[in-house]
Design a protein around this motif. Structure first.
Motif, PDB file in Angstrom:
ATOM      1  N   GLY B  58     -26.744  23.578 -98.045  1.00 27.42           N
ATOM      2  CA  GLY B  58     -27.280  23.695 -99.562  1.00 27.42           C
ATOM      3  C   GLY B  58     -26.486  24.679-100.088  1.00 27.42           C
ATOM      4  N   PHE B  59     -26.279  25.880 -99.586  1.00 30.54           N
ATOM      5  CA  PHE B  59     -25.578  27.020-100.260  1.00 30.54           C
ATOM      6  C   PHE B  59     -23.951  26.882-100.374  1.00 30.54           C
ATOM      7  CE2 PHE B  59     -29.574  28.974-100.411  1.00 30.54           C
ATOM      8  CZ  PHE B  59     -29.474  29.558-101.290  1.00 30.54           C
ATOM      9  N   LEU B  60     -23.398  26.075 -99.203  1.00 25.87           N
ATOM     10  CA  LEU B  60     -21.938  25.904 -99.529  1.00 25.87           C
ATOM     11  C   LEU B  60     -21.682  24.923-100.727  1.00 25.87           C
ATOM     12  CD1 LEU B  60     -19.004  25.768 -98.337  1.00 25.87           C
ATOM     13  CD2 LEU B  60     -19.986  23.783 -96.629  1.00 25.87           C
ATOM     14  N   PHE B  69     -27.972  25.177-109.061  1.00 25.35           N
ATOM     15  CA  PHE B  69     -29.527  24.686-108.637  1.00 25.35           C
ATOM     16  C   PHE B  69     -29.432  23.452-108.098  1.00 25.35           C
ATOM     17  CE2 PHE B  69     -32.352  27.421-111.805  1.00 25.35           C
ATOM     18  CZ  PHE B  69     -31.942  28.396-111.271  1.00 25.35           C
ATOM     19  N   SER B  70     -28.364  22.492-108.687  1.00 23.51           N
ATOM     20  CA  SER B  70     -28.285  21.168-108.429  1.00 23.51           C
ATOM     21  C   SER B  70     -27.796  21.248-106.807  1.00 23.51           C
ATOM     22  CB  SER B  70     -27.414  20.375-108.980  1.00 23.51           C
ATOM     23  OG  SER B  70     -27.906  20.629-110.397  1.00 23.51           O
ATOM     24  N   GLY B  71     -26.923  21.948-106.729  1.00 17.04           N
ATOM     25  CA  GLY B  71     -26.241  22.117-105.180  1.00 17.04           C
ATOM     26  C   GLY B  71     -27.268  22.298-104.020  1.00 17.04           C
ATOM     27  N   SER B  72     -28.052  23.293-104.250  1.00 14.17           N
ATOM     28  CA  SER B  72     -29.041  23.880-103.288  1.00 14.17           C
ATOM     29  C   SER B  72     -30.200  22.786-103.379  1.00 14.17           C
ATOM     30  CB  SER B  72     -29.496  24.973-103.263  1.00 14.17           C
ATOM     31  OG  SER B  72     -30.068  25.373-104.557  1.00 14.17           O
ATOM     32  N   GLY B  73     -30.693  22.525-104.760  1.00 16.22           N
ATOM     33  CA  GLY B  73     -32.001  21.756-104.779  1.00 16.22           C
ATOM     34  C   GLY B  73     -31.954  20.370-104.338  1.00 16.22           C
ATOM     35  N   PHE B  74     -30.605  19.598-104.810  1.00  5.45           N
ATOM     36  CA  PHE B  74     -30.765  18.260-104.238  1.00  5.45           C
ATOM     37  C   PHE B  74     -30.331  18.342-102.783  1.00  5.45           C
ATOM     38  CE2 PHE B  74     -29.303  17.118-108.660  1.00  5.45           C
ATOM     39  CZ  PHE B  74     -30.478  17.116-109.194  1.00  5.45           C
ATOM     40  N   ASN B  75     -29.552  19.064-102.200  1.00  4.26           N
ATOM     41  CA  ASN B  75     -29.550  19.084-100.852  1.00  4.26           C
ATOM     42  C   ASN B  75     -30.682  19.067-100.063  1.00  4.26           C
ATOM     43  OD1 ASN B  75     -27.490  19.745 -98.608  1.00  4.26           O
ATOM     44  ND2 ASN B  75     -29.084  21.366 -98.346  1.00  4.26           N
ATOM     45  N   VAL B  76     -31.729  19.952-100.356  1.00  2.00           N
ATOM     46  CA  VAL B  76     -32.958  19.981 -99.707  1.00  2.00           C
ATOM     47  C   VAL B  76     -33.667  18.767-100.015  1.00  2.00           C
ATOM     48  CG1 VAL B  76     -35.117  20.980 -99.586  1.00  2.00           C
ATOM     49  CG2 VAL B  76     -33.116  22.392-100.045  1.00  2.00           C
ATOM     50  N   LEU B  77     -33.443  17.950-101.269  1.00  2.00           N
ATOM     51  CA  LEU B  77     -34.467  16.769-101.491  1.00  2.00           C
ATOM     52  C   LEU B  77     -33.662  15.599-100.471  1.00  2.00           C
ATOM     53  CD1 LEU B  77     -36.012  15.167-103.364  1.00  2.00           C
ATOM     54  CD2 LEU B  77     -34.296  14.694-104.908  1.00  2.00           C
ATOM     55  N   LYS B 382     -21.515  15.998-118.877  1.00 10.70           N
ATOM     56  CA  LYS B 382     -22.391  16.608-118.373  1.00 10.70           C
ATOM     57  C   LYS B 382     -22.282  16.607-116.649  1.00 10.70           C
ATOM     58  CE  LYS B 382     -25.134  17.444-121.559  1.00 10.70           C
ATOM     59  NZ  LYS B 382     -25.517  19.034-121.939  1.00 10.70           N
ATOM     60  N   CYS B 383     -21.144  16.525-116.257  1.00 14.83           N
ATOM     61  CA  CYS B 383     -20.843  16.362-114.905  1.00 14.83           C
ATOM     62  C   CYS B 383     -20.800  17.830-114.483  1.00 14.83           C
ATOM     63  CB  CYS B 383     -19.413  15.835-114.603  1.00 14.83           C
ATOM     64  SG  CYS B 383     -19.524  13.960-114.372  1.00 14.83           S
ATOM     65  N   PHE B 384     -21.098  18.300-113.399  1.00 14.19           N
ATOM     66  CA  PHE B 384     -20.985  19.558-112.827  1.00 14.19           C
ATOM     67  C   PHE B 384     -21.706  20.484-113.573  1.00 14.19           C
ATOM     68  CE2 PHE B 384     -16.722  17.698-112.223  1.00 14.19           C
ATOM     69  CZ  PHE B 384     -16.784  17.585-110.865  1.00 14.19           C
ATOM     70  N   ASP B 385     -22.914  19.904-114.106  1.00 15.77           N
ATOM     71  CA  ASP B 385     -23.712  20.796-114.978  1.00 15.77           C
ATOM     72  C   ASP B 385     -25.303  20.757-114.649  1.00 15.77           C
ATOM     73  OD1 ASP B 385     -24.835  22.344-116.938  1.00 15.77           O
ATOM     74  OD2 ASP B 385     -23.719  21.383-118.537  1.00 15.77           O
ATOM     75  N   ASP B 386     -25.728  21.843-114.543  1.00 19.53           N
ATOM     76  CA  ASP B 386     -27.195  22.072-114.054  1.00 19.53           C
ATOM     77  C   ASP B 386     -28.094  21.468-115.254  1.00 19.53           C
ATOM     78  OD1 ASP B 386     -27.231  22.581-111.298  1.00 19.53           O
ATOM     79  OD2 ASP B 386     -27.575  24.805-111.880  1.00 19.53           O
ATOM     80  N   GLN B 387     -27.710  21.710-116.404  1.00 22.45           N
ATOM     81  CA  GLN B 387     -28.453  21.325-117.676  1.00 22.45           C
ATOM     82  C   GLN B 387     -28.867  20.033-117.766  1.00 22.45           C
ATOM     83  OE1 GLN B 387     -26.941  23.773-120.717  1.00 22.45           O
ATOM     84  NE2 GLN B 387     -28.466  25.253-120.237  1.00 22.45           N
ATOM     85  N   ALA B 388     -28.135  19.103-117.027  1.00 27.08           N
ATOM     86  CA  ALA B 388     -28.491  17.744-117.193  1.00 27.08           C
ATOM     87  C   ALA B 388     -29.976  17.573-116.456  1.00 27.08           C
ATOM     88  CB  ALA B 388     -27.525  16.838-116.546  1.00 27.08           C
TER      89      ALA B 388
ATOM     90  N   LEU C 188     -31.037  31.260-107.558  1.00 23.55           N
ATOM     91  CA  LEU C 188     -30.501  30.971-106.309  1.00 23.55           C
ATOM     92  C   LEU C 188     -30.771  32.002-105.053  1.00 23.55           C
ATOM     93  CD1 LEU C 188     -26.687  29.888-106.956  1.00 23.55           C
ATOM     94  CD2 LEU C 188     -28.792  28.760-106.073  1.00 23.55           C
ATOM     95  N   PHE C 189     -31.059  33.328-105.646  1.00 19.42           N
ATOM     96  CA  PHE C 189     -31.715  34.099-104.677  1.00 19.42           C
ATOM     97  C   PHE C 189     -33.066  33.909-104.317  1.00 19.42           C
ATOM     98  CE2 PHE C 189     -28.404  37.491-106.137  1.00 19.42           C
ATOM     99  CZ  PHE C 189     -27.823  37.488-105.077  1.00 19.42           C
ATOM    100  N   ALA C 190     -33.790  33.433-105.246  1.00 20.53           N
ATOM    101  CA  ALA C 190     -35.222  32.856-104.923  1.00 20.53           C
ATOM    102  C   ALA C 190     -35.175  31.925-104.050  1.00 20.53           C
ATOM    103  CB  ALA C 190     -35.946  32.756-106.015  1.00 20.53           C
TER     104      ALA C 190
END
Lengths: 399, 399, 399
Positions: B58-60, B69-77, B382-388, C188-190
């Motif tokens: 997730g954090f890598l 956000f997407s990196g860690s969030g989607f990883n968990v999902l 919108k690639c590589f962008d959390d705001q999508a 991310l910290f949270a």
């Protein structure tokens, strides 16, 4: 090299690393075997200490605003080399480790290697930000003597590091370097490393403790004692930090350092601590001394002795270590019979004196050799700056 | 949808997730039981791997400046769905898991499910930042075949991901996307994920290893071997990264990827590695190849083959995996008797070829199906962008 | 004090901390002994819970942009005091812990102390950012009653905290405080703290569960159940977060809270959950309720009841806790014989009612006492702001 750039380490670091790794692998070919009939009984302690060394020390060193990559990156590099080096040195120097001229790897030897790495990382803390990784490696090779007790680890590491830092003192650096700063985010990263050290410290102290027949539950006693000592440390570190500030505010850097002092002190004294309140009192005194030292001694050392101690290892490791040493001496003298007590006291005082002398002499001797031009020290204005060592090709410029 | 906004997934993702969860729960009702007389002997390994999957991967994936956000969030999902899916698939596809048409949950089956999730996450690494979570889910369902060995995990996952990424290559994305950037803080977050993977890799490799009667201490040998191989990897990754840079500076992204290659390579070859120096040599070669590949092959692939590999999984997982495969082949051939050796070699080569073919074919086949409009891919800009995908209602605007 | 500065705590916090620590140490001198013949069988669970309390809760509380230092720093301070206090209180209040007027420290009593600390930290979540550490300490001393079950922990902690927050409601704070913000990095910290809580929750729930003769494998059942319930929670929390957003985007703060609700609900109901699908269904419902509550109830409470709940503990702990309570009631009634079932139901309902009443009454009573001037509450405009409590001597100003 142009004055604007730090000297390139391209021809130094890869060469040194390549050479050392080749030597390590060759030595491992001939001397190191895996102990096949070992069991895994220390594996959780090993894992905890592994996390402390690589995550805890690494992120504790990211508190400088512009030195985060170097803090965590060089920590991993040095600790990884330290472990290979320590496996070899512990095997060669301790005769009882030889089994027919072979060094056997076991969980115990791995944990000892990690403790040696910890000692080297403590020493590095004093010169953090002011040396380049090739110098780091050199210092570290020297500092890497055999660590047979936790007291030695903290006191030797800290005094050695402070002496090296004293020798390396740069006239050009004004007392407070413009890049020696923290911000909200690096403070949290460092808090994060601190917490990892803090949380797993009971494993760190208890890993090498064995239960004896005549003293059951010694390991658990050490765990509970370290735990309570650290809990008291946190409270006192925050209080003293607030008390010594003119505006009644806490300082994150004080907190990150002094909370750990209880673990250092109890780690040295632990074999003689059998009741929780003694552990808590040691933690109380250690964090009090450490936090006061941080507030007053750090700047005093900088101005009076021209010794700059980046991570304040003197207050975090040396002072609590010596406090723990006194506690151990006192507790042993109070509990043992007279003859044994005198013997212990003489032995104990000698160990401290020898450790202190060796660390001071070796530190003073190591310093000048790291200054020679072959290691390419960075300029004064590139201290505490990642850009001397790290590419930022995609870095957002306008930030 | 207006050109300024990414297509809303409001009508897609919740529906798909709700549907899948309902199906999972229904399947669990009829088929899955808890193995009551199991013991907890693998629980520490399970916990370590759990940390690697959710924290490490997730954090890598947070290294991109605008995609944390997407990196860690989607990883968990994805990992959370992967585990439920893998418990079912492993139960249905492996006949020996059926106990009278029931799937039994045990520590072993949970660890296997986590390894399957790891394989899917490796494949995701190649398309990271260029697909939306609904596409992720779809790709991942396909990629989720049975992982019966660590070699399959790395090589299949990486090749599959690279093929999907090749098919998904967007003409509109310039070779270096303006948002594909890192900064000091995201570099530290990614360092943090890397270290979690790095530290717990010995558990990852040794979790499924059992001690045999005729080969005592195999599990410990794997742990020590992985540990030493990773230590050498770190040193070499930093050296090569500095050597290949014109200014003699290290690159954090190289470091974060190549340090792990030693663990991948030794994970594939581990059953034949019995001495520390072989493990260290494998780590040495793997990180050398991986770091060189990172410097030269990543851009070459982008320009020559039009294949954009965000996390460079080809160099981190596929290349070291195949290196480990060769090491295993060589070590087995050198140690075994001739007839068994030939049998092993034939079997071994077939496994690699089948894995590679399956991953390439499945990857190529999966790609186009993810492109259809029903999944609502985001626009190029919108690639590589959390705001999508993420609301920033309280975000400080002026930052 | 000038209106521009928050009131200095220099004369309050150190005094209170010093006094409390002295009292703690004195009480430990006379009453607390280490249980020497204890074994270390709970030590991994203890370590996991230790990480959750200090790392998980601490970093979950760093989500506010300007309140990160306080979030993690005060968390450590309070948890460290809570543990010492809980060891004493559990020993004094529970007569079966006395052994000839002595309190014995064991892994079990340490874990109970950590659970008490967790309850206090949940209560703190509701007033996070609006009180100073001296008030925190005071609230926490009151809230620290005996926690004998996980249900009590969550429901009592959350309701208590919400009531205190209701009493402490400041007219001066506009509904959305200008400093109650997050950004990419604090998110991310949270996330990081959330993941630590999420990953180790199975240990949290199973730590106090013992295997009975008549119910083998209960501990493992709880571990698998919690794990699956949390996995479903993640998926549903993200889906509902996207569904309730107008633009179809997810909200990081919703995600960080609602993913944990499955663990809360299953923790309360766990002793009656014997099949994976029931655990998954409970996780499904809990995260659904929690995420919906987060979207609609939080603002409703703020405007209708004038109760500001910073970390939304009502939705994360109280609502899922009560859901789990109903699940437990229902499952017990469905499985047990009629007479026992009625007895259980009566007992069970009484426990919830008593818990709710006590928490509401104690919360309402605690609130006003924390408002008195002696504790020096910060001004409205210094809420959610680190600069009231922390020095930033080296902070980069222009950032």
């Amino acid at each position: 090299t142009a004055p604007g750039y730090a000297p390139s380490l391209r021809s130094r670091l890869p060469l040194v690393a390549f050479l050392l790794e080749t030597i390590f692998i060759l030595l491992f070919v001939f001397f190191v075997k895996i102990e096949h009939n070992g069991n895994a009984f220390l594996s959780t302690e090993f894992q905890d200490i592994h996390v402390m060394i690589f995550m805890g020390f690494g992120f504790l060193a990211t508190f400088l605003l512009r030195y985060g990559f170097s803090g965590s990156g060089f920590n991993v590099l040095l600790a990884a080399m330290a472990i290979q080096w320590a496996v070899l040195m512990n095997g060669f120097l301790l005769p009882q480790r030889h089994h027919k001229r072979e060094i056997h790897i076991s969980m115990k030897s791995m944990i000892e290697a990690e403790l040696c790495a910890a000692s080297a990382l403590v020493a590095m803390g004093a010169v953090h930000g002011k040396t380049n990784p090739v110098q780091y490696k050199f210092i570290f090779k020297i500092s890497h003597i055999l660590i047979s007790s936790i007291m030695l680890l903290h006191v030797f590491g800290a005094l050695f590091g402070v002496m090296v830092s004293w020798v390396l003192y740069r006239e050009g650096i004004e007392p407070v370097h413009e890049k020696e700063k923290t911000d909200r985010k690096t403070g949290l990263f460092a808090m994060f490393g601190t917490l990892f050290l803090w949380m797993f410290w009971p494993s760190f102290n208890s890993a090498m403790v064995r239960d004896h027949k005549w003293e059951r539950g010694l390991k658990l006693t050490v765990i509970y004692g370290t735990y309570l000592s650290l809990a008291v440390s946190v409270v006192m570190a925050m209080s003293v930090s607030m008390l010594t500030s003119a505006k009644g505010k806490m300082n994150m850097v004080h907190l990150q350092s002094s909370t750990l002092s209880g673990g250092v002190a109890i780690g040295v004294a632990m074999t003689a601590v059998h009741t929780p309140w003694i552990a808590m009192t040691i933690g109380f005194c250690a964090s009090l001394l450490s936090a006061l030292g941080f507030c007053y001694m750090k700047n005093h050392m900088l101005f009076a002795f021209e010794c700059h101690d980046t991570c304040s290892v003197l207050n975090v490791h040396a002072v609590p270590g010596i406090l723990g040493w006194f506690a151990l001496l006192f507790l042993r003298l109070a509990s043992d019979e007279s003859t044994i007590a005198v013997q212990f006291a003489v032995y104990h005082i000698c160990v401290l004196l020898i450790t202190a002398c060796m660390s001071l002499v070796m530190g003073t001797a190591t310093g000048p050799t790291t200054l020679i031009h072959i290691w390419r020290p960075q300029q004064d204005r590139k201290c505490f700056d990642d850009q001397a060592f790290w590419e930022f090709p995609n870095l957002v410029v306008q930030k």
